[in-house]
Design an enzyme around this catalytic site. Structure first.
Site, PDB file in Angstrom:
ATOM      1  N   MET A  12      29.268  39.937  47.941  1.00  0.00           N
ATOM      2  CA  MET A  12      29.385  41.160  48.740  1.00  0.00           C
ATOM      3  C   MET A  12      29.185  42.385  47.842  1.00  0.00           C
ATOM      4  O   MET A  12      28.386  43.266  48.141  1.00  0.00           O
ATOM      5  CB  MET A  12      30.798  41.242  49.361  1.00  0.00           C
ATOM      6  CG  MET A  12      31.143  40.103  50.281  1.00  0.00           C
ATOM      7  SD  MET A  12      32.878  40.169  50.845  1.00  0.00           S
ATOM      8  CE  MET A  12      33.714  39.473  49.441  1.00  0.00           C
ATOM      9  N   SER A  19      34.603  48.857  47.115  1.00  0.00           N
ATOM     10  CA  SER A  19      35.539  49.120  48.223  1.00  0.00           C
ATOM     11  C   SER A  19      34.763  49.557  49.459  1.00  0.00           C
ATOM     12  O   SER A  19      35.075  49.166  50.581  1.00  0.00           O
ATOM     13  CB  SER A  19      36.520  50.224  47.835  1.00  0.00           C
ATOM     14  OG  SER A  19      37.225  49.871  46.665  1.00  0.00           O
ATOM     15  N   ILE A  44      30.427  38.551  40.872  1.00  0.00           N
ATOM     16  CA  ILE A  44      30.475  37.429  41.804  1.00  0.00           C
ATOM     17  C   ILE A  44      31.118  36.199  41.147  1.00  0.00           C
ATOM     18  O   ILE A  44      30.595  35.640  40.187  1.00  0.00           O
ATOM     19  CB  ILE A  44      29.065  37.111  42.363  1.00  0.00           C
ATOM     20  CG1 ILE A  44      28.424  38.394  42.940  1.00  0.00           C
ATOM     21  CG2 ILE A  44      29.140  35.988  43.410  1.00  0.00           C
ATOM     22  CD1 ILE A  44      29.272  39.175  43.940  1.00  0.00           C
ATOM     23  N   THR A  45      32.265  35.818  41.703  1.00  0.00           N
ATOM     24  CA  THR A  45      32.993  34.649  41.208  1.00  0.00           C
ATOM     25  C   THR A  45      32.146  33.397  41.445  1.00  0.00           C
ATOM     26  O   THR A  45      31.579  33.245  42.533  1.00  0.00           O
ATOM     27  CB  THR A  45      34.353  34.528  41.944  1.00  0.00           C
ATOM     28  OG1 THR A  45      35.075  35.729  41.727  1.00  0.00           O
ATOM     29  CG2 THR A  45      35.158  33.336  41.442  1.00  0.00           C
ATOM     30  N   GLU A 129      41.215  35.181  52.750  1.00  0.00           N
ATOM     31  CA  GLU A 129      41.100  35.304  51.296  1.00  0.00           C
ATOM     32  C   GLU A 129      42.356  35.987  50.732  1.00  0.00           C
ATOM     33  O   GLU A 129      42.896  35.585  49.708  1.00  0.00           O
ATOM     34  CB  GLU A 129      39.846  36.122  50.927  1.00  0.00           C
ATOM     35  CG  GLU A 129      39.631  36.174  49.421  1.00  0.00           C
ATOM     36  CD  GLU A 129      38.463  37.065  48.986  1.00  0.00           C
ATOM     37  OE1 GLU A 129      38.094  37.982  49.747  1.00  0.00           O
ATOM     38  OE2 GLU A 129      37.950  36.842  47.882  1.00  0.00           O
ATOM     39  N   ARG A 130      42.831  36.988  51.456  1.00  0.00           N
ATOM     40  CA  ARG A 130      44.018  37.728  50.984  1.00  0.00           C
ATOM     41  C   ARG A 130      45.265  36.843  51.043  1.00  0.00           C
ATOM     42  O   ARG A 130      46.161  36.977  50.196  1.00  0.00           O
ATOM     43  CB  ARG A 130      44.180  39.011  51.805  1.00  0.00           C
ATOM     44  CG  ARG A 130      43.044  39.960  51.459  1.00  0.00           C
ATOM     45  CD  ARG A 130      42.919  41.203  52.283  1.00  0.00           C
ATOM     46  NE  ARG A 130      41.690  41.879  51.861  1.00  0.00           N
ATOM     47  CZ  ARG A 130      40.995  42.738  52.576  1.00  0.00           C
ATOM     48  NH1 ARG A 130      41.410  43.079  53.791  1.00  0.00           N
ATOM     49  NH2 ARG A 130      39.892  43.273  52.087  1.00  0.00           N
ATOM     50  N   LEU A 224      60.029  40.913  27.647  1.00  0.00           N
ATOM     51  CA  LEU A 224      61.177  40.125  27.186  1.00  0.00           C
ATOM     52  C   LEU A 224      60.813  39.168  26.048  1.00  0.00           C
ATOM     53  O   LEU A 224      61.680  38.644  25.370  1.00  0.00           O
ATOM     54  CB  LEU A 224      61.798  39.351  28.363  1.00  0.00           C
ATOM     55  CG  LEU A 224      62.485  40.231  29.418  1.00  0.00           C
ATOM     56  CD1 LEU A 224      62.936  39.404  30.612  1.00  0.00           C
ATOM     57  CD2 LEU A 224      63.686  40.982  28.809  1.00  0.00           C
ATOM     58  N   GLU A 254      44.776  50.073  46.944  1.00  0.00           N
ATOM     59  CA  GLU A 254      44.573  51.324  47.691  1.00  0.00           C
ATOM     60  C   GLU A 254      43.915  51.024  49.041  1.00  0.00           C
ATOM     61  O   GLU A 254      44.276  51.612  50.065  1.00  0.00           O
ATOM     62  CB  GLU A 254      43.705  52.299  46.880  1.00  0.00           C
ATOM     63  CG  GLU A 254      44.377  52.843  45.621  1.00  0.00           C
ATOM     64  CD  GLU A 254      44.508  51.824  44.481  1.00  0.00           C
ATOM     65  OE1 GLU A 254      43.671  50.907  44.395  1.00  0.00           O
ATOM     66  OE2 GLU A 254      45.447  51.939  43.680  1.00  0.00           O
TER      67      GLU A 254
END
Ligand SMILES: Cc1cc2nc3c(=O)[nH]c(=O)nc-3n(C[C@H](O)[C@H](O)[C@H](O)COP(=O)(O)OP(=O)(O)OC[C@H]3O[C@@H](n4cnc5c(N)ncnc54)[C@H](O)[C@@H]3O)c2cc1C
Length: 267
Positions: A12, A19, A44-45, A129-130, A224, A254
């Site tokens: 995409m 965005s 692109i993954t 996907e989210r 830590l 955002e």
């Protein structure tokens, strides 16, 4: 793809359209035999290894989001090429690449679904996907917390365990509390998803809150570990760098806020 013989990718994002996906410039021009694709995709993954790429391209550049269509592109076709692979600060086990399409001819059957409906299909599938990104956030946060819990109980400072400082106890408690809330919301979203009832706002809330939580907790956990946390010897540093992109890909934090605000204000 289902039998595991080939890897897929979804293309995409472009150098000038992340965005703001509707600003994409890759085109797919219709011909007698199919379509001709021209354009560049970035980030692109699986881009280096994919043999089948779902490419988002404009079939009607004047129609904005309504002019976007999806194509199943066989990467063995002439006119397809890939960059070297993008060097990232984390997630080294996953390849990320630039893809180029130059007068690439695909047949009519390469069109996925209907012409001009590509953006709608993306909007329909991005919540899933989210959801996946949210699940990764929970898993990674559990992992980094488990590592940290072990470390602070064996590391000594000022004659006591790091685990015995009130600051450490509070950080661990806050992390655990946030994680439990996150798991409850993730479970709720999974249930809704299975019933076909998870909406884009639910998915945006999930992605926003869980990925921001993951980054905060990975950061606190690294702290830590002291200096050891900043070394590659200790896997906490990998959790830290791998977490960072979670608030960026699949829609930035955002943009998630924009999606949520739109559901409240109507635009
Ligand atoms: C490791 C990795 C893997 C990826 N995998 C894929 C993939 O497989 N397929 C794919 O298509 N893409 C993929 N992406 C791309 C990713 O989805 C985009 O990077 C992301 O959507 C952001 O787009 P951008 O990088 O162009 O940033 P930009 O859109 O340029 O954003 C820059 C900044 O501006 C902010 N911004 C933009 N618009 C607004 C607004 N309206 N209001 C407020 N702030 C705003 C953003 O939140 C961000 O902080 C991947 C990215 C990475 C890093």
């Amino acid at each position: 793809m289902i039998s595991g013989e080939i890897l897929g990718a979804i293309a995409m994002t472009e150098p000038g359209a992340g965005s703001d996906l509707a600003a994409m410039r890759t085109t797919a021009e219709r011909t007698d035999t199919g379509y001709v694709l021209n354009g560049t995709k970035v980030f692109i993954t699986n881009g280096l290894q994919a043999e089948l790429v779902i490419v988002c391209a404009k079939t009607d550049p004047a129609a904005g989001a309504k002019g976007v269509s999806l194509f199943l592109v066989d990467t063995h076709l002439p006119g397809f090429s890939r960059g070297q692979g993008i060097r990232k600060i984390g997630q080294h086990a996953s390849d990320t690449a630039e893809l180029f399409f130059t007068e690439l001819e695909v047949p009519h059957e390469a069109l996925l679904g209907q012409e001009g409906r590509g953006f709608a299909y993306l909007m329909q599938e991005l919540p899933r996907e989210r959801l996946g990104v949210g699940a990764q956030a929970v898993g990674a946060t559990e992992g980094v917390l488990a590592l940290t819990l072990e470390y602070v109980q064996q590391r000594q400072a000022f004659g006591q365990r790091v685990a015995d400082f009130q600051n450490t106890r509070f950080k661990l408690a806050e992390a655990r509390a946030r994680l439990e809330m996150a798991k409850a919301y993730l479970r709720q979203c999974i249930d809704q998803y299975l019933q076909g009832a998870m909406g884009p706002t639910d998915a945006a809330i999930l992605k926003l809150m869980l990925t921001e939580m993951q980054c905060d907790i990975a950061n606190d956990c690294l702290q830590l570990f002291g200096g050891y946390g900043y070394t590659l010897e200790y896997p906490v540093s990998r959790f830290f760098v791998d977490a960072r992109v979670q608030t960026i890909y699949a829609g930035t934090s955002e943009i998630m806020k924009e999606v949520i605000a739109r559901s409240m204000l109507g635009k």
